[in-house]
Enzyme design. Structure first.
Site, short mmCIF file in Angstrom:
data_model
loop_
_atom_site.label_atom_id
_atom_site.label_comp_id
_atom_site.label_asym_id
_atom_site.label_seq_id
_atom_site.Cartn_x
_atom_site.Cartn_y
_atom_site.Cartn_z
CG HIS A 268 -29.55 -50.83 -33.39
ND1 HIS A 268 -30.39 -49.76 -33.56
CD2 HIS A 268 -28.98 -51.04 -34.62
CE1 HIS A 268 -30.34 -49.35 -34.82
NE2 HIS A 268 -29.49 -50.11 -35.48
CG HIS A 307 -32.17 -42.23 -29.70
ND1 HIS A 307 -31.36 -41.56 -30.57
CD2 HIS A 307 -32.72 -43.26 -30.37
CE1 HIS A 307 -31.43 -42.17 -31.74
NE2 HIS A 307 -32.24 -43.21 -31.66
CG ASP A 363 -36.97 -50.14 -30.26
OD1 ASP A 363 -37.64 -50.42 -31.26
OD2 ASP A 363 -35.74 -50.08 -30.24
N1 ACO Z 1 -32.04 -46.66 -18.59
C1 ACO Z 1 -31.33 -46.12 -17.56
N2 ACO Z 1 -30.29 -45.29 -17.71
C2 ACO Z 1 -29.95 -44.97 -18.96
C3 ACO Z 1 -30.63 -45.46 -20.08
C4 ACO Z 1 -31.72 -46.34 -19.85
N3 ACO Z 1 -32.41 -46.83 -20.88
N4 ACO Z 1 -30.07 -44.97 -21.20
C5 ACO Z 1 -29.06 -44.21 -20.80
N5 ACO Z 1 -28.99 -44.20 -19.44
C6 ACO Z 1 -28.05 -43.43 -18.62
C7 ACO Z 1 -26.65 -44.03 -18.66
O1 ACO Z 1 -26.48 -44.98 -17.64
C8 ACO Z 1 -25.79 -42.80 -18.48
O2 ACO Z 1 -25.81 -42.45 -17.12
P1 ACO Z 1 -24.49 -41.85 -16.40
O3 ACO Z 1 -24.25 -40.54 -17.10
O4 ACO Z 1 -24.86 -41.73 -14.97
O5 ACO Z 1 -23.41 -42.85 -16.67
C9 ACO Z 1 -26.56 -41.72 -19.24
O6 ACO Z 1 -27.93 -42.13 -19.20
C10 ACO Z 1 -26.11 -41.55 -20.69
O7 ACO Z 1 -26.30 -42.79 -21.35
P2 ACO Z 1 -25.27 -43.42 -22.40
O8 ACO Z 1 -25.31 -44.91 -22.22
O9 ACO Z 1 -23.95 -42.74 -22.29
O10 ACO Z 1 -25.96 -42.99 -23.74
P3 ACO Z 1 -25.65 -43.59 -25.17
O11 ACO Z 1 -25.94 -42.53 -26.15
O12 ACO Z 1 -24.32 -44.23 -25.23
O13 ACO Z 1 -26.72 -44.79 -25.30
C11 ACO Z 1 -28.67 -46.03 -25.77
C12 ACO Z 1 -27.89 -44.72 -26.00
C13 ACO Z 1 -27.77 -47.23 -26.16
C14 ACO Z 1 -29.88 -46.05 -26.67
C15 ACO Z 1 -29.08 -46.10 -24.27
O14 ACO Z 1 -29.90 -45.01 -23.95
C16 ACO Z 1 -29.76 -47.42 -23.94
O15 ACO Z 1 -29.06 -48.41 -23.68
N6 ACO Z 1 -31.13 -47.47 -23.97
C17 ACO Z 1 -31.84 -48.69 -23.69
C18 ACO Z 1 -31.84 -49.57 -24.93
C19 ACO Z 1 -32.76 -49.02 -26.00
O16 ACO Z 1 -33.91 -48.67 -25.76
N7 ACO Z 1 -32.21 -49.03 -27.26
C20 ACO Z 1 -32.98 -48.58 -28.41
C21 ACO Z 1 -32.43 -47.30 -28.93
S1 ACO Z 1 -33.39 -46.74 -30.28
C22 ACO Z 1 -32.98 -47.76 -31.55
O17 ACO Z 1 -31.89 -48.24 -31.70
C23 ACO Z 1 -33.98 -48.02 -32.46
#
Ligand code: ACO
Length: 437
Positions: A268, A307, A363
Site C-alpha cells: 500500500h 493496482h 507511487d
Molecule cells: N509486479 C509484477 N507482477 C504484478 C504486479 C507487480 N507490481 N502487480 C500485480 N502483478 C501480477 C500478479 O503477480 C498477478 O499475476 P498472475 O495473474 O500471473 O498471478 C496479476 O498481476 C494480478 O495481480 P494481483 O496481485 O492479483 O492484483 P491485486 O489487485 O491483488 O494487487 C497490488 C494489487 C497489491 C497493488 C499489486 O499490483 C502490487 O503488489 N503492486 C506492487 C506494490 C505497489 O506498487 N503498491 C502500491 C499500490 S497503490 C497504493 O496503494 C497507493
C-alpha cells in the site's frame, strides 16, 4: 426500469428467487433467503480481499479504473491539482463543496490554529530510538493523541467530531516533522500558522540556523499538488481500515492510527519507499532487462506498478511525472527518473504487463520527487499519510452518518475440524511435530 432484478434458480431445491438490483449490485443479505430447508443458515458470498464487494455507499471519490478517471466530489483530479490549495481540497472533501474566499480563509485559520502539539508529545517522542521508522512514530503519536483529547470519544456529537477532524489535520504535519527531526537529532521547530499548510511543514522540517527559512515556491507548490493527489482514493486498504475500526465506535485518533498501520505496508503506502530501493538496486538502465526477467519469473515485483482498481494509467502518476520535471528545474535532475522512465517504457511494451494491465501507480514517481526535494525513503510513506488523513476523516464522518452502517464484522467459511472431545495431556499421542518458538 422494472427489469432491475436478478432471477436465481437454486438447483438444489429448484426454487427460483427474484432479487432487486441496486446500482449494479445485489445486497448480499438478499441471498440469505436462499436455503435448502428452514434450518439452513442461507446463502452467503465468499470474497477474500473484497475483490468484488462494495462495503459502503460513498459520495466522496469517484474512480473508474478502466478509464483512468479520478474525481473528488465530482471534480476531476487534474483540475483540482492545477488550481487548488491542499486545504481547499480538504474542505471540498469534508464538506462536499469548494469553499468561498471567506470560508477558505476561516478554514485555513482553524486548521493552522490546531497545528501546535502538547509539549508532552515531544517527551514521549524522545523515547523512540534514533533510527525508529517515522511511520512507527507517526502511528504511535497519533494513537497517543486520544489520551490528550478524551472528549474525542464522543463520536455521536457532530460538533465534537468536527473539532477532532480539524485538530488531526492540523497536527499531522507537526507530528511528521518532529519524527523527521528526531531521527536527525535536530531541535523541533514550532509550527508557524502564518506560513500555511505546506510551507509551514517545510519550515518545521528544514529550518536550521537561518533567521527565516523561505520555502522554494516551486517545491512548496509541488508538495501541495502531491498532497492533493494523495488526499483520498475511495475504499483502499487504509480507508477501509479507518471505516472498519471506526465502526466499533473507537475515537478518531485510535482509528486513524490503525489506518496509518495499514498504510505502512509495502503493498500500500509503503510502496513508494520500496520503489526507491528497487531503483537503487537496479542502478543503471542496462540492468533493467535482467530485472524485468526476474519479475516475469515471479521472483520479484515491479514496485509502483499495478493496482487493484486501475487497469489503465493511474491519472495521478501522469500528473506526478509532470511535477517531477518542474521540481528538477530547481533541484537538478534526479538520475533515477531516467531509470524509472525506461523501466516504464520496457514494462508497458512487454506482454507480461500488457496482459495483466499493469501500469505505473501513484507511487512509481512520487518517491523520485521526494528524494530530489531532500527526503529520505523512510519519510515517503509519511508524506502519503499526511494528506490521506483528510480522506480517512471524510470517509469516517460519512460512515458515522450512514444509517445503514453497523460495526464491521465479516463472515467466514469455517474449515477447521468438526467437534471433538478434550483429551487429558497424558493421553495425547504425538500426531505431528509442532514447532514451538
Ligand atoms: N509486479 C509484477 N507482477 C504484478 C504486479 C507487480 N507490481 N502487480 C500485480 N502483478 C501480477 C500478479 O503477480 C498477478 O499475476 P498472475 O495473474 O500471473 O498471478 C496479476 O498481476 C494480478 O495481480 P494481483 O496481485 O492479483 O492484483 P491485486 O489487485 O491483488 O494487487 C497490488 C494489487 C497489491 C497493488 C499489486 O499490483 C502490487 O503488489 N503492486 C506492487 C506494490 C505497489 O506498487 N503498491 C502500491 C499500490 S497503490 C497504493 O496503494 C497507493
Amino acid at each position: 426500469m422494472d427489469n432491475q432484478t436478478l432471477t436465481i434458480t437454486d438447483n438444489r431445491t429448484q426454487r427460483t428467487y427474484t432479487i432487486p438490483l441496486y446500482r449494479g449490485t445485489i445486497r448480499a443479505m438478499d441471498l440469505r433467503q436462499i436455503k435448502i430447508d428452514a434450518g439452513d443458515f442461507g446463502l452467503m458470498t465468499y470474497d477474500p480481499a473484497f475483490m468484488n464487494t462494495a462495503s459502503c455507499q460513498s459520495a466522496i471519490t469517484y474512480l473508474d479504473g478502466d478509464q483512468g478517471i479520478l474525481r473528488y466530489r465530482g471534480y476531476p483530479i487534474e483540475q483540482l491539482a492545477e488550481n487548488c490549495t491542499f486545504l481547499e481540497v480538504a474542505y471540498l472533501m469534508l464538506y462536499g463543496e469548494l469553499p468561498t474566499v471567506e470560508q477558505l480563509a476561516l478554514w485555513d485559520c482553524h486548521v493552522m490554529h490546531h497545528s501546535l502539539i502538547h509539549e508532552n508529545v515531544k517527551k514521549f517522542m524522545e523515547g523512540f530510538h534514533y533510527d525508529a521508522h517515522p511511520m512507527g512514530i507517526l502511528m504511535s503519536t497519533v494513537a497517543a493523541l486520544s489520551t490528550f483529547y478524551p472528549e474525542a470519544r464522543n463520536i455521536a456529537d457532530p460538533k465534537c467530531r468536527r473539532k477532532q477532524i480539524i485538530r488531526l489535520i492540523g497536527k499531522m504535519p507537526t507530528l511528521a516533522a518532529y519524527a523527521y527531526r528526531h531521527r536527525l537529532g535536530m531541535p523541533y521547530i514550532y509550527p508557524d500558522p502564518e506560513l500555511g499548510y505546506t510551507k509551514n511543514y517545510m519550515n518545521m522540517l528544514w529550518k536550521r540556523a537561518e533567521p527565516k527559512y523561505a520555502a522554494n515556491p516551486v517545491l512548496s507548490r509541488a508538495l501541495e499538488v502531491l498532497f492533493i493527489l494523495h488526499a483520498d482514493h475511495e475504499q483502499n486498504c487504509s480507508t477501509s481500515t479507518m471505516r472498519a475500526v471506526g465502526s466499533s465506535g473507537a475515537d478518531p485518533y485510535a482509528t486513524a492510527a490503525a489506518a496509518i498501520a495499514a498504510l505502512s505496508g509495502p503493498l500500500h503506502g509503503g510502496a513508494n519507499e520500496e520503489v526507491l530501493r528497487m531503483l537503487d538496486e537496479i542502478g543503471s538502465k542496462d540492468n533493467i532487462p535482467g530485472f524485468i526477467a526476474q519479475v516475469k519469473e515471479g521472483k520479484r515485483k515491479l514496485m509502483g506498478f499495478g493496482h487493484r482498481v486501475y487497469k489503465n494509467y493511474d491519472p495521478r502518476a501522469r500528473i506526478i511525472k509532470q511535477v517531477a520535471e518542474e521540481v528538477f528545474e530547481v533541484t537538478g535532475r534526479n538520475p533515477k527518473i531516467d531509470t524509472a522512465i525506461e523501466l516504464e517504457r520496457i514494462a508497458l511494451s512487454d506482454e507480461y504487463f500488457i496482459k495483466r494491465k499493469l501500469y505505473p501507480n501513484v507511487d512509481f514517481y512520487s518517491g523520485i520527487i521526494y528524494q530530489a526535494m531532500g527526503f529520505k525513503p523512510e519519510q515517503f510513506t509519511v508524506l502519503f499519510g499526511i494528506p490521506r488523513t483528510v480522506g480517512w476523516l471524510a470517509q469516517w464522518e460519512e460512515m458515522l452518518q450512514d444509517s445503514e452502517q453497523k460495526i464491521a464484522r465479516p463472515r467466514q467459511i469455517y474449515t477447521g475440524p468438526e467437534q471433538r472431545n478434550y483429551l487429558p495431556i497424558e493421553l495425547r499421542g504425538v500426531r505431528q511435530a509442532v514447532q514451538v518458538g
